[in-house]
Structure formats: C-alpha cells, structure tokens
Design an enzyme around this catalytic site. Structure first.
Site, mmCIF file in Angstrom:
data_model
loop_
_atom_site.group_PDB
_atom_site.id
_atom_site.type_symbol
_atom_site.label_atom_id
_atom_site.label_comp_id
_atom_site.label_asym_id
_atom_site.label_seq_id
_atom_site.Cartn_x
_atom_site.Cartn_y
_atom_site.Cartn_z
ATOM 1 N N GLU A 122 0.841 -1.188 0.000
ATOM 2 C CA GLU A 122 0.000 0.000 0.000
ATOM 3 C C GLU A 122 0.874 1.234 0.000
ATOM 4 O OE1 GLU A 122 -3.021 -0.106 3.008
ATOM 5 O OE2 GLU A 122 -3.950 -1.907 2.201
ATOM 6 N N HIS A 241 -9.383 10.205 3.115
ATOM 7 C CA HIS A 241 -9.055 9.149 2.161
ATOM 8 C C HIS A 241 -9.331 9.690 0.769
ATOM 9 C CE1 HIS A 241 -8.744 5.354 0.126
ATOM 10 N NE2 HIS A 241 -8.382 4.769 1.249
ATOM 11 N N ARG A 287 -1.164 9.736 1.661
ATOM 12 C CA ARG A 287 -2.581 10.026 1.463
ATOM 13 C C ARG A 287 -2.908 11.515 1.393
ATOM 14 N NH1 ARG A 287 -5.737 5.552 5.222
ATOM 15 N NH2 ARG A 287 -5.661 3.875 3.682
ATOM 16 N N HIS A 346 -11.629 9.999 6.784
ATOM 17 C CA HIS A 346 -11.420 8.561 6.945
ATOM 18 C C HIS A 346 -10.840 8.200 8.309
ATOM 19 C CE1 HIS A 346 -10.924 4.476 5.598
ATOM 20 N NE2 HIS A 346 -9.611 4.498 5.765
ATOM 21 N N ARG A 381 -1.322 9.581 8.848
ATOM 22 C CA ARG A 381 -1.233 8.144 9.124
ATOM 23 C C ARG A 381 -0.768 7.354 7.903
ATOM 24 N NH1 ARG A 381 -4.994 3.630 8.609
ATOM 25 N NH2 ARG A 381 -6.377 5.063 7.529
#
Length: 536
Positions: A122, A241, A287, A346, A381
């Site tokens: 990811e 997100h 992100r 998110h 994060r």
C-alpha cells in the site's frame, strides 16, 4: 459472556468498563479475560465500528526481508515530522505477536501457496507488509471473529444499544459514566460507577459531510473525555481518504488503497493521469498528497476517477469483492468503467492523549483505537497502521489494568440521574457537517476556521441535545487547533500558511478550557454565527 438489558445492570461495579464495540474494545476485553469486563456497544456487536469497515488490512513486518525497523521508518517518513519515533518502533515490533493473537481468535488471514501469510503493498510502504482477508475484507473478518470470541467468553458482560454521553470524575479520577439508550432521547440516563474505564469509541468522521465512517463515529468519546478535563493531542490532523466512491451514499463507500497497490490509477474526466506531476510515487504517494491532488481536480471542474480497467479488469470482483459490490449497487461496473471518487474523512490522527500504556491524563481512564492519540501517526497516518495500533494498545491497556490496583467504586447518588436529552435537530447536524467540510476540510484558511470556531462554540453552549453538544465539542477541538497551527503539515493544509515551519515540528496538546479561550478571543467584537445552524 452474558448479555444484559441495561435495567439489570448493577449501578456500581468492580468490572472494568469498556466503551466501544470495535477492534480496540473487543480485543481489550478478550485480553482482560478472565477478569470481569462490562463491554458497552452503541450498535449491535460487529456493527457501527469503523474497524469493521477497514478494507486494507493490518500493516505488519512479517514477510522475509522486511523488519519492524523498516516499518517504523516508513511510518516516520510520512508523519510530517511529528511522529513519536519510539512509539512507532515499539508498535511495529509488537505486530507479529498481535497477528498471531488474531489468528488464535480465528481471523482467517490470506495465505500464499506455501501457507505463509500473504502480504500486499500500500501507499508509502517500502515493502509488501499488509496482511489481508479475502483481498478487501480484513476489517469485517477481524471484527466478526473477535465478536464471536467475546460472545463465548463468560467473563465479558455485553451491553448493546447504549451510548456514553458523559464521563464522571471526582478529584481528577474517573468515577463512572452516564449512559443513554441509543436513539431513545426521552429515556432517563443510566449511571454506572467504575474506577476503570477504557474508551474505544472510534473517530470523528460524521462531523463532516463526506466520510467513509459509520454514523457512530461522531466524536462522542473525544468530547466526553475533553469535557472531563482530559488532555487532547493533535486534533487538527484529520486524514481524508482520497478515493471515496461518490455515488450519493452517506457514509460514502470506500475504494481501498490496495487497488492502487495493484496498479489502479487516478485520472480526470479527460483521461489524464494527474498524480505523476505531483509526486514521484504518483498514485502511491502519501494520502494527504493524493487527497489534495484529487481535491484539486474536482475543484477545477475536471472530476476525479479511479481506473482499474487495465490493472484488474475481469479480475476485479474476485480480488476486491467489497468494492465491486459497492460499485455494482450504484450501477458502475469497475471492470469496464472508471469509478467516480472524492476525498472523504477517513481517520483522525488526533484524540485523547495517552502514554505508552494507554493511560490518559485522568486517573482510571484509558483510551485505545482511533479515539486515542499515541503519537504513532504524527500529522499523516501510514496506510493500515490504524488496526495495528488498535490491537497493540488494546493489549497494552489490558496488561496495564491487570497490574493496576483499581479501587472499588462508590455508588453514585440518585440525584445525578435526572436529565433528559433533547432530540438532535437533523438540520443543525447537517449544517455542522457542512461547515466542517467547507471550513475545516482538505484545504483550510484563517477566516473560515475562525468562523467555524465561533459558530461551534456558540452551538456547544446552546445545544439542548447531548448528541449535538458532543458533536460541537469534538468539532470545536479540531477547528480551534487547526486555526492555531499557522503552517501546513501532513494532513493539515492551510492555504494562507502553505509551508511547513520547522519551529512548529511538534505535537499539539490542548484541553477544552484552552480551546474555549481561543473561541472567546475570536468572538470578541464579532457576532457568533450560530444563526446559520438555526435557519430552517
């Protein structure tokens, strides 16, 4: 396990009381067994928790050639310069044992042909280290397995359908909770006395108009802890997100980041791949960068889409059944059409400040999962670190409580059980959520933040519903801290302060009293904007 109607619950208990039926609450309850635990869940167990909706999986350095040190380095690299490095390394080193705990509780993690745990890649991870269940079903599978384990554990008493609307304290220590039946605003509250309370109530997604979180993620745990005097850390850092599926649903379905890990790309309505010009990692950039890239395309009128046609095509349904089902339900076949997307709230990096054992600044109050702030995530994060943090800290909290002498609680006075809560005005809630998205969203600036702070402080003061009051309190913590941070860092982006300021590379700590001081200073010589919440 016993399941109780709340009216059969003793008013004073020596149980550890855990509030929250998501991953952190379930795991902590199981780790405390056979010690008596009362687990309070607003929704039926297994529902209403953001962790159950997690598609990506759990980040864990369990593959050959990977290491906790590399995992921690990746976490630190994307955290905007304010990650607590010791915390990040400690959590990464505990990943292996916690994965084995979950396997023992029956979580069916994916395996490769040789029987080893299968790992995926990811964004911003330097290695394949994401442990999945059926591609995109990790959260649901983990919560289902733990829920089943909780239901068969005799030391756990389960109370479903009740929310904690206030935390009770005396002389800086927890004395209990005020609970109310979820959705029954005419009911009298119920008090439960306990000297050991664990908050695992989740995040703040429903403070915003567009979110991937369930409705229960409305900041209630953050609010009740702050009102009781708890120190709050990093509330301004809200992760959006970048790829929520925009098909008119609330909450918005999520298109997991793992899709981009498997080669899906981001395009605009003209078919242009816009991320390559924004970051060397393109679709696999952190992100916050991807979210701003998607936001910019939408703001410019070009739209944004996730294109998996070439990368996955006919294999989409097999590899990502949850996302596929969401798309098909909206009339989109992701094998042949690009998926319309937008950034959505998110995850909240901020929360109740806790130490390495999960202890808050209030004696007898622990916090775990998204409602807490450990320092692992910093300003941004790293993907799939949240479920890992939840299980690591849930285990640490259980261990700390096991070695902690908990005084027996006194029975709470009947006089406390008097108030009723007004029905939350849906139009006011909608306006609060719209204000947060517009003024405290992906891109922020001084005047919008000041307006939000003034309005939320006024709403917090006048709200007749505890639901609305708690939402206003949590939103105020975010907005005031965002107003106070005069720079852009990680997920916090200020249009009027676009650069990082090295001198501000530190975590935020605040209290509700300090936030009220900010609101008061902004309200001087200015009319509060509560009227906008009251307009029909």
């Amino acid at each position: 396990m016993t399941t109780n109607n709340i009216h059969n619950l003793t008013r004073s208990t020596d149980d550890v009381v855990i509030v929250g039926g998501g991953l952190a609450g379930l795991f902590c309850a199981l780790k405390l067994a056979p010690r008596p635990v009362t687990l309070i869940s607003a929704a039926p167990l297994g529902l209403g928790a953001s962790s159950a909706w997690a598609q990506g999986g759990i980040a864990a350095a369990v593959a050959e050639g990977d290491s906790p040190e590399a995992h921690a380095a990746d976490t630190i690299a994307v955290g905007g310069g304010i990650v607590d490095e010791a915390v990040a390394l400690g959590i990464a080193r505990e990943a292996g044992p916690r994965i084995h705990d979950l396997l023992a509780y029956g979580v069916p993690f994916d395996r490769d042909l040789e029987g080893r745990l299968a790992v995926g890649r990811e964004a911003a991870h330097s290695a394949r280290r994401i442990v999945h269940v059926r591609g995109d079903g990790a959260g649901a599978a983990i919560v289902a397995a733990l829920s089943a384990a909780v239901r068969r554990t005799p030391s756990i008493r389960l109370i479903e359908g009740f929310v904690a609307e206030a935390l009770l304290t005396e002389d800086g220590a927890v004395t209990g909770l005020r609970l109310r039946e979820a959705g029954n605003f005419a009911a009298r509250p119920v008090m439960i006395a306990s000297r050991a309370v664990v908050l695992a109530t989740g995040g703040i997604g429903h403070l915003y108009a567009v979110t991937t979180n369930p409705a229960e993620a409305n900041g209630s745990g953050l609010a009740i802890a702050a009102r009781a005097g708890a120190v709050i850390a990093d509330p301004e850092f809200v992760q959006f997100h970048p790829t929520a599926i925009m098909v008119g649903r609330d909450p918005a379905p999520l298109a997991t980041e793992a899709l981009r890990g498997e080669g899906a790309t981001l395009i605009n309505a003209n078919g242009e791949h816009f991320m390559a010009a924004l970051h060397p990692l393109a679709e696999l950039a952190p992100r916050d960068i991807v979210a701003r890239g998607v936001f910019a395309e939408i703001a410019a009128g070009r739209g944004a889409f996730l294109d998996a046609r070439e990368a996955l095509g006919a294999h989409f349904a097999e590899k990502f059944p949850t996302v596929h089902a969401s798309c098909i339900a909206a009339g989109i076949d992701p094998a042949t059409h690009a998926i319309p997307i937008a950034p959505a709230v998110h995850y909240h990096m901020g929360g109740i400040a806790v130490d390495t054992r999960g202890r808050s600044s209030i004696d007898g109050l622990w916090a775990g999962g998204e409602v807490s702030s450990t320092g692992m995530h910093g300003a941004n994060r790293l993907a799939s670190n949240s479920l890992l943090e939840a299980v690591v800290y849930a285990a640490r909290i259980a261990e700390d409580i096991a070695g902690h002498a908990i005084p027996s609680p006194a029975r709470l006075p009947e006089a406390l059980v008097t108030s009723r809560s007004g029905v939350p005005d849906t139009s006011i809630v909608q306006r609060l959520r719209a204000m947060m998205s517009a003024n405290v969203g992906v891109i922020r600036e001084r005047d919008g933040l000041a307006e939000a702070v003034r309005s939320l402080a006024a709403l917090e003061h006048t709200a007749t519903s505890m639901v609305v009051r708690n939402m206003a309190t949590a939103a105020l913590l975010v907005a005031a801290s965002a107003w106070s941070r005069h720079e852009s860092r990680g997920a916090h982006c200020r249009a009027d302060f676009p650069a990082e300021v090295p001198a501000l590379a530190r975590r935020t700590t605040t209290t509700l009293a300090e936030v009220h001081d900010i609101a008061d200073s902004l309200t001087e010589n200015s009319t509060p904007r509560i009227a906008q919440f009251m307009i029909a």
